[in-house]
Design an enzyme around this catalytic site. Structure first.
Site, PDB file in Angstrom:
ATOM      1  N   GLU A  93       0.817  -1.209   0.000  1.00  0.00           N
ATOM      2  CA  GLU A  93       0.000   0.000   0.000  1.00  0.00           C
ATOM      3  C   GLU A  93       0.854   1.263   0.000  1.00  0.00           C
ATOM      4  O   GLU A  93       0.581   2.223  -0.727  1.00  0.00           O
ATOM      5  CB  GLU A  93      -0.910  -0.003   1.220  1.00  0.00           C
ATOM      6  CG  GLU A  93      -1.865   1.164   1.272  1.00  0.00           C
ATOM      7  CD  GLU A  93      -2.870   1.013   2.380  1.00  0.00           C
ATOM      8  OE1 GLU A  93      -3.832   1.786   2.370  1.00  0.00           O
ATOM      9  OE2 GLU A  93      -2.703   0.137   3.231  1.00  0.00           O
TER      10      GLU A  93
ATOM     11  N   GLU B 103      -3.816 -10.363   3.393  1.00  0.00           N
ATOM     12  CA  GLU B 103      -4.736 -10.149   4.505  1.00  0.00           C
ATOM     13  C   GLU B 103      -5.791 -11.252   4.650  1.00  0.00           C
ATOM     14  O   GLU B 103      -5.989 -11.806   5.733  1.00  0.00           O
ATOM     15  CB  GLU B 103      -5.426  -8.777   4.355  1.00  0.00           C
ATOM     16  CG  GLU B 103      -4.569  -7.587   4.762  1.00  0.00           C
ATOM     17  CD  GLU B 103      -3.554  -7.188   3.715  1.00  0.00           C
ATOM     18  OE1 GLU B 103      -2.783  -6.255   3.981  1.00  0.00           O
ATOM     19  OE2 GLU B 103      -3.525  -7.798   2.629  1.00  0.00           O
TER      20      GLU B 103
END
Length: 256
Positions: A110, A130
């Site tokens: 990110e 995730e």
């Protein structure tokens, strides 16, 4: 030695992750330093571009340090890249170049996607682990991934937790340039030098217009007026542009 360092090299600031023994996993303390550095470089008129680098060959950043007890305060620089979980947006108005090597996953991925230009070493791998780990919340990484990659590529990464390598990232348009690991930092700084040949105020105005325009339908973006562009029109750089055209020379930008 600090786990996040800031170096000023001419008109370019380099923000450097320096926790290679933990694959540059981001602690809360690193998060605080990142937030401080983003604000510092954004407010300094002598800095025109920012380069994000990381120490070690094995990893750019494997994300947030999940072994660390979570503080009550929201994170400032991860969980939203340059934003924060439940916190305010921390935008960077100046061009940002990321130099990614090795594992670039989770919040590290990110952080890289917040950049305007990504240079990747040939050993880079990008991923969103995730859901495979059973972790999902207000994670900005999924929202950025579907905006930076083809939809089905991003969704496959999100739903499987599987990574893509540097060549696939380049093919999908995520990465601007692939280079040997040994030349990664030099390539990123070269991108900064190329960006610095343009007016820094024009670059900031263009970046702001792009960011705001993406939130609008194309017709609305085309018909909108952007404050940063209008402010640039009255700047010294705009006057220098006009003078250079008349005098047949290259402009000398001051960023004012």
């Amino acid at each position: 030695m600090a786990q996040v360092e800031l170096f000023i090299e001419g008109r370019t600031a380099r923000v450097h992750l320096n926790r290679p023994e933990a694959r540059n996993a981001l602690t809360f303390g690193m998060d605080v330093l990142l937030s401080q550095f983003w604000r510092q470089v954004d407010e300094d008129p002598e800095i025109w571009t920012v380069v994000l680098t990381a120490q070690g060959d094995e990893a750019f950043c494997i994300g947030a340090d999940m072994s660390e007890a979570r503080p009550a305060a929201p994170r400032l620089a991860v969980g939203g890249g340059l934003t924060g979980i439940g916190g305010p947006l921390v935008p960077l108005s100046k061009p940002l170049v990321a130099a990614a090597q090795g594992f670039c996953i989770g919040a590290g991925f990110e952080l890289a996607m917040c950049a305007d230009v990504i240079v990747a070493a040939e050993n880079a791998q990008f991923g969103l682990p995730e859901t495979r780990r059973g972790i999902i919340g207000e994670c900005g990484v999924v929202h950025r991934a579907v905006r930076r990659l083809p939809h089905h590529v991003a969704m496959a990464m999100i739903l499987t937790g599987e990574r893509i390598d540097a060549r696939a990232a380049e093919r999908f348009g995520l990465v601007n340039q692939l280079v040997p690991l040994a030349g990664l930092s030099e390539a990123a700084m070269d991108w900064a030098a190329r960006i610095n040949k343009a007016s820094p105020l024009a670059n900031r105005a263009a970046k702001a217009a792009v960011a705001r325009g993406l939130a609008l339908p194309l017709e609305a973006a085309l018909s909108s007026r952007f404050e940063e562009i209008e402010r640039y029109a009255g700047s010294d750089d705009a006057r220098e542009r006009d003078a250079a055209i008349v005098q047949g020379r290259r402009p000398v930008w001051t960023g004012r």
